[in-house]
Structure formats: structure tokens, C-alpha cells
Scaffold this active site. Sequence first.
Site, short mmCIF file in Angstrom:
data_model
loop_
_atom_site.label_atom_id
_atom_site.label_comp_id
_atom_site.label_asym_id
_atom_site.label_seq_id
_atom_site.Cartn_x
_atom_site.Cartn_y
_atom_site.Cartn_z
N GLY A 21 -5.47 3.57 6.83
CA GLY A 21 -4.84 4.23 7.96
C GLY A 21 -5.07 3.61 9.31
O GLY A 21 -4.47 4.04 10.30
N PRO B 288 -6.91 -0.36 3.00
CA PRO B 288 -6.08 -0.83 4.12
C PRO B 288 -4.77 -1.44 3.62
O PRO B 288 -4.73 -2.11 2.59
CB PRO B 288 -6.95 -1.90 4.77
CG PRO B 288 -7.73 -2.46 3.62
CD PRO B 288 -8.02 -1.27 2.73
N GLY B 289 -3.71 -1.20 4.34
CA GLY B 289 -2.43 -1.83 4.04
C GLY B 289 -1.85 -2.43 5.29
O GLY B 289 -1.89 -3.64 5.51
N ARG C 174 12.07 1.49 9.13
CA ARG C 174 11.09 2.20 9.96
C ARG C 174 11.65 2.77 11.26
O ARG C 174 11.34 3.92 11.61
CB ARG C 174 9.89 1.30 10.26
CG ARG C 174 9.06 0.93 9.03
CD ARG C 174 7.73 0.27 9.41
NE ARG C 174 6.83 1.24 9.99
CZ ARG C 174 6.57 1.35 11.28
NH1 ARG C 174 7.15 0.55 12.16
NH2 ARG C 174 5.73 2.27 11.72
N TYR D 132 11.11 6.64 10.99
CA TYR D 132 9.92 7.09 11.72
C TYR D 132 10.08 7.06 13.25
O TYR D 132 9.10 7.27 13.95
CB TYR D 132 8.72 6.21 11.37
CG TYR D 132 8.36 6.15 9.91
CD1 TYR D 132 8.15 7.31 9.17
CD2 TYR D 132 8.22 4.93 9.26
CE1 TYR D 132 7.81 7.24 7.83
CE2 TYR D 132 7.87 4.85 7.93
CZ TYR D 132 7.67 6.02 7.21
OH TYR D 132 7.32 5.96 5.89
N CYS E 229 27.18 1.44 8.04
CA CYS E 229 28.06 2.52 8.52
C CYS E 229 27.27 3.82 8.68
O CYS E 229 27.48 4.80 7.97
CB CYS E 229 29.22 2.70 7.55
SG CYS E 229 30.53 3.74 8.19
N GLU E 230 26.33 3.81 9.62
CA GLU E 230 25.52 4.98 9.96
C GLU E 230 25.18 4.90 11.45
O GLU E 230 24.81 3.82 11.95
CB GLU E 230 24.20 5.00 9.18
CG GLU E 230 24.34 5.14 7.68
CD GLU E 230 24.62 6.57 7.25
OE1 GLU E 230 24.49 7.48 8.09
OE2 GLU E 230 24.97 6.76 6.07
N TYR F 221 5.72 -2.09 5.25
CA TYR F 221 6.79 -1.10 5.10
C TYR F 221 8.12 -1.62 5.64
O TYR F 221 8.89 -0.89 6.24
CB TYR F 221 6.39 0.23 5.77
CG TYR F 221 5.06 0.73 5.28
CD1 TYR F 221 4.94 1.29 4.01
CD2 TYR F 221 3.91 0.60 6.05
CE1 TYR F 221 3.71 1.70 3.53
CE2 TYR F 221 2.68 1.02 5.58
CZ TYR F 221 2.58 1.57 4.32
OH TYR F 221 1.36 1.98 3.84
#
Length: 425
Positions: A239, A276-277, A314, A318, A346-347, A375
Amino acid sequence: MHHFHYKDGVLHAEDVSLAHLASDVGTPFYCYSTATLERHYRVLERAFAGQNATICFAVKANSNQAVLATLARLGAGMDVVSEGELRRARAAGTPADKVIFAGVGKTREEMAYALGEGICSFNVESEPELHALSEVAESLGVTARVAIRVNPDVDAKTHAKISTGKSENKFGIPYLRAPSLYDEARKLPYLDVAGIHMHIGSQITDLAPFRDAFRLMRDLTLELRREGHAIHHLDIGGGLGVPYRGSNEVPPHPDEYAALVAASLGDLDAKLYLEPGRMIVGNAGVLVTRVVYVKAGAGKRFTIVDAAMNDLLRPTLYEAFHEVWPVSEARTSDATVLQDIVGPVCETGDYLAVERALPPFEPEELMAVMTAGAYGAVMSSTYNTRRLVPEVLVNGSAYAVVRPRPSYEEMIGLDRLPPWITPEA
């Protein structure tokens, strides 16, 4: 720190020009820096020197085989949340006894596969999962090593969608119920319930939530040991955040984090596992994209690029901020204009940056979306039948395409027509 810098007027990954990569590989593409991956791993490793700790990279952050193999060769273990991630970790050379299997929805088939591989431990997240794992282990005649994930109801002060340690989150069991579940687990056959697991969220930029969680972990360890439970290992999760906003965002240094762990848990004589990532891989990657069109809307400028939300989710998912750097250094001294960096999907939510003061990009110019190593590609999709973008790993002056861009024929060929539909000639 990362190894993306301007050299001879062009943004480079280590000693490789991103403009050259764009010409060779085509845009958009992800580019990862080996030097950055290695540096971040070693900084964390040095921070925990002297503590009995194993660093298990969170595969969900970036599951490219070249990235995993780079870290495995440095000595990293792996934290996985599916059989697929376990298979990736093993294929990349990670020893089974350095793999932790987490996740709230492990199936019995996944449990059996992991037990057959001889993994280090399972992080169990519910009472039903505990019983299922006991039954699977018994059917195979093997013992499953277990840590129970405890939800401490600690607010990590991060985005709601990446908070995992509050009572309303789906993860773990309530802290106050933990002692009774450990008592129940002790009665189940073929389980060695030897650990405690806590993970409170991602992209944490303040040590205070960690301090609160570690205090609760310490109290629970002592309480369980008084009740006769042999707690040998503590999985403290991951984290630790990264600076998405450059120098304007400075998360705690790994040395500070390690010092807090030592002060909070160091006298418990327990093996530590870290997950950890983002901290390792986030700043190690960029997404390079090319401008297709520039459009003047009624109230703002739209810079339309060939990367989209399906390539980097992301910002849409987020509301995440990523710095955007022009690949041409000359552009960095230009006056800026307010603009949205948007893609062709198309968004309305298809954007990489919103209302950002950036150089007035023109068609064919290149830009790099920074801090995209975590990510990014791993969450990408083929929405709008867009091909997955290639991934490139740089090592000094060398580079390799470590995931090629699929052809349309390969992508469409994954579908199958049922026998009652005859293809048109």
C-alpha cells in the site's frame, strides 16, 4: 525516482529514445525501465535489512512475465490472487515457497492447484473459505499453511475504490471476531494457522494509518499467543504510495516505513511478509501515445490521442492523476494551454487527463503518460475491438518487446461461431 529523462532533446527510457521506440513498435505502447524496477526493489530490500522479512511483489500491479522475472531474479517472492497469477509467478521463476495466495474468492480448484505447487501460505478471508481449504487439504493429504486476514477498520485515507481495511470493505474478517475464528481454525484438520494478515489499502501517502493497523496487529498477536496460538508470521500487506504528481506528492520513504514496522512489530519474533506492488513498479513504466487530432470544443481544447481508457483505465476508474510529458524536450518550454487529453473510445469517460495545462500539442506529436507501470497494461481491455497495446522492457541501451501487439485476426479469432451459423463466403 525513475530512469525516464531527456537526452539530446528527446525523452528516453534509460538510454533508449521513446521516439525511436514509437517508430519501431508503433503507438500506443507501454515502456518499462529495468533500472527503475531494480532500484525500487533494492531500496525496499535495504530498508528491511536486519528484519526477518520477505518481499512478495503484488502480481496484480503488473503481471508481465518480463517484469516478474526481473524481480524474481532479484530474490522477490510473489503475492497472487488467482490461479492465473500463481501460474505466472511460477513461470517467471518464483519459488513456490515464496508465494502467498490472497484474495476473497479462491475456488476449491485454485486451492488444490496451489497446494499441489507447495506455496508458502494462504491468506484466508472468511470462515467459509477456511472450512473449504481444510476440506481440500484433507482430500489431498497435505497441510495448508494459513494466515487469517483481519479487517482492522482503519481508514487508509486513500481513494474509496482502493481502500481495503475499513469495515464496509469486502476484505478480511472483523477485527473483534478474529480470536473466535482462530479458535475455530485450530480445530480444523490439515491447517497450520500460523499467521495474521492485514492490508488496509493502496496508494497510502501517510504513515499514520499504517501505525494504527500495526498497533492492532501487535495487540492481536499477543492476545492470540496468550490463548495458545502459535503465530509465527505476520503479513503486513502493501500500500505504500508513489508520487503521481511528481515533487508535489511525496509519500513516506521506505526507510521510514521500515522503521515504523520495526518499532511496531520488531519485538514479536515473527517472520514478516510484505506485499508491495505499486511502490516497485508504478514509476517504472510510462504509456507513450501519439496525437491524432486537435479539436476546439465550445469551451475547451481536446487533444485526441491514440491511447484510450481501455489502455489506461486509472483516470476514468479512480479519477487518477498522471503527469503528461512531451517526448520532445523543446515542448517543455512552450507556453501551456488548458486541454483534455482524450482517446478514440466511444465514451465520455475516455480520457487520460482533464483540464490540464500542457503544451499545445499538434497531430503526430508524442507524449508520455507517466507513472503508468502499475495497474496500467494489467487492467487493459479490448473494448471497441481495440488491440491490446504492446509492452516494451528497456535495459540500458537494449530493449525488447515483452508483449507484442496482437493482430486483428488473432483477436477476432478468439471468438467461435456456433454450429448453426454458417460463415458468409
